[in-house]
Design an enzyme around this catalytic site. Structure first.
Site, short mmCIF file in Angstrom:
data_model
loop_
_atom_site.label_atom_id
_atom_site.label_comp_id
_atom_site.label_asym_id
_atom_site.label_seq_id
_atom_site.Cartn_x
_atom_site.Cartn_y
_atom_site.Cartn_z
N CYS A 79 0.83 -1.20 0.00
CA CYS A 79 0.00 0.00 0.00
C CYS A 79 0.87 1.26 0.00
CB CYS A 79 -0.99 -0.02 1.16
SG CYS A 79 -2.34 1.17 0.95
N HIS A 169 -3.78 -4.91 0.45
CA HIS A 169 -3.27 -5.40 1.73
C HIS A 169 -3.36 -6.93 1.78
CE1 HIS A 169 -2.68 -1.66 4.03
NE2 HIS A 169 -3.66 -1.18 3.26
N GLU A 171 -2.10 -8.84 3.94
CA GLU A 171 -2.04 -9.32 5.32
C GLU A 171 -3.40 -9.46 5.99
OE1 GLU A 171 -1.58 -4.79 5.69
OE2 GLU A 171 -1.16 -6.38 4.24
N SER A 228 2.83 -14.64 32.20
CA SER A 228 3.78 -14.79 33.30
C SER A 228 4.14 -16.26 33.51
CB SER A 228 3.23 -14.18 34.59
OG SER A 228 2.11 -14.89 35.07
#
Length: 511
Positions: A79, A169, A171, A228
């Site tokens: 793009c 695009h 993606e 975590s």
């Protein structure tokens, strides 16, 4: 040596999607602001130029020397990146007569390795205000759409300085074969081996952690959450008992969560100390009703307890954290550091206060990649695929003042709800769910008795990343069953409602 693709970010809302598409092809990549100098290391295999909200013809449009970059590595402009490339080499880019946004049909005009396994016509997604009207003289047209003359192009040249441009695009989900096109660039053009796998990541990260940490001790605050837990397991794999985990019961966890999480940590083999600080938190929260005040009290009190516990361990030199890549991208953006950082993200404030070096083994992974690494490490799936849970816990799901009695009431109702979602096969179909205790009582009838008890609101949303969310359309039969179960099993609640608000305009949490 891990091969790498670099994505230069010009501020597009889709830049993270480019990175995810590259990672899904088992190729490692990093996002960096367009104006940061590029280090041409041997592992760097190619450069992708992202889209942008700017026009290439704006006076202050972001710019890079595409020609200089292409002398080192293959380049793919997407793009804005394609428009910048065309303009840089003498092509013509002008504002479109109308903004082109939405689906379009790509027609392939010339065979190329980029079109491997891509049909001659396919759906792509457009989102741009400018259009490439003419390609530079030494560029070849590869594809068009009904509305634009140049949808894809390439520059003639050796493999070292091939340049491709896509005005659509690839993606985004709506580009049917977009990920194949990106994979073709990675493999056929850049020569990537596609060997970046969870096992590869674990082996490389453990080796890097051993080198970083050596014989030093690491302390880490654990929450029971995915990030975590996976970060701690990686550090433990590298240094064993020299990792000291601290898991604090702040009094607003889910029912039995403190014991369940500690049991899981024991199964994994982590060295974790559980601290029961419920009464301390209840005392600090007494009389507080403002949501932000409750958040700050919980965060500040947690830091005080964590610091107190850390002083009991001699020789601590490093602080482990479960920071993941979206957090890093957020704080190092094209437009400079983010203005707002979530006040309860990880253990904000601890590094500065404790003067400890950070250990962040997940800082370049997306959430789905963290889960894949967790599976590779042998962490139980029930721990890895839990719904997101807010840092302040049930404190922001109890509207109004926090009391131990209200916490127990909500814990029971929430447990019935979550267990019900699992038994009906709905838990994995929603992104996040929980119960909210409302600060109102209403009249009810149970048997011959009149009741005057609390109301609980149920919340369930579908989402990809929590930035936007839709309310989950749970079956009426399920909602009727859960309402009956909560009212019959949880004394103190006589009314159940379901929240059908989406984000935006509402938020996922009520506070």
């Amino acid at each position: 040596m891990t091969e790498k693709i670099l994505i230069l970010d010009f501020g597009s809302q889709y830049t993270q999607l480019i990175a995810r598409a590259v990672r899904e092809a088992n190729v490692y990549c990093e996002i960096t602001p367009f104006n940061r100098p590029i280090e041409y290391s041997p592992e760097l295999k190619g450069i992708i130029l992202s889209g942008s909200p700017f026009s290439v013809n704006d006076e202050k449009a972001p710019n890079v020397d595409v020609q200089a970059i292409s002398e080192h590595l293959p380049v793919l402009g997407i793009c804005y990146g394609a428009q910048l490339t065309a303009k840089s080499f003498g092509g013509r880019v002008e504002k479109s007569e109308k903004r082109e946004f939405g689906r379009a049909t790509l027609s392939v005009k010339k065979d190329d390795v980029m079109w491997k396994d891509v049909p001659p016509t396919s759906q792509v997604w457009m989102s741009h205000g400018d259009t490439i009207l003419e390609t530079p003289s030494d560029f070849e047209l590869l594809g068009t759409t009904d509305s634009i003359p140049v949808a894809a192009f390439r520059k003639n040249g050796s493999s070292a300085n091939i340049i491709y441009g896509l005005q659509f695009h690839p993606e985004v989900y709506h580009s049917e074969h977009g990920k194949k096109i990106i994979r073709n660039f990675l493999v056929s053009v850049c020569g990537c081996k596609q060997d970046w796998t969870p096992k590869h990541f674990v082996d490389d990260t453990v080796a890097a952690l051993k080198k970083q940490i050596g014989n030093r001790k690491v302390i880490m605050a654990l929450s029971g959450g995915v990030d975590s837990t996976v970060a701690a397991t990686l550090i433990h794999k590298a240094i064993g008992e020299n990792l000291y985990g601290i898991f604090v019961d702040n009094g607003v966890l889910r029912k039995d969560e403190f014991k369940q999480v500690l049991d899981t940590y024991a199964t994994i083999g982590l060295n974790v100390k559980g601290v029961d600080a419920r009464e301390h938190f209840y005392t600090k929260l007494a009389g507080k009703v403002n949501p932000e005040e409750k958040r700050k009290i919980i965060g500040k009190t947690f830091i005080e307890i964590f610091e107190e516990e850390s002083k009991k361990i001699e020789g601590i030199g490093l602080l482990g954290q479960g920071t993941i890549y979206p957090d890093v991208i957020e704080s190092v953006s094209v437009h400079g550091p983010s203005v707002t950082i979530k006040s309860h993200h990880n253990v904000g404030g601890l590094p500065d206060k404790m003067h400890l070096e950070l250990v962040e083994p997940l800082r370049y992974l997306f959430k789905d990649e963290v889960r894949k690494v967790g599976l590779e490490l042998g962490i139980p799936g029930a721990q890895l695929f839990r719904h997101p849970f807010p840092g302040p816990g049930l404190a922001i799901r109890i509207l109004g003042e926090i009391t131990e009695e209200k916490v127990k009431l909500l814990q029971e109702a929430d447990a019935v709800y979550i267990d019900g979602l699992k038994s009906f096969g709905l838990y994995d179909k929603v992104w996040q769910a929980g119960a909210i205790l409302l600060p109102i009582r209403s009249v009810g009838v149970m048997g011959d008795e009149r009741t005057y008890e609390f109301t609980v609101a149920l919340r369930a949303v579908t989402s990809v990343d929590g930035m936007t969310a839709d309310w989950a359309h749970l079956p009426y039969e399920f909602l009727a069953h859960i309402s009956s179960e909560i009212i019959n099993k949880v004394r103190g609640i006589n009314r159940v409602v379901y929240d059908i608000s989406s984000k935006p305009p509402a938020t996922i949490e009520w506070e």
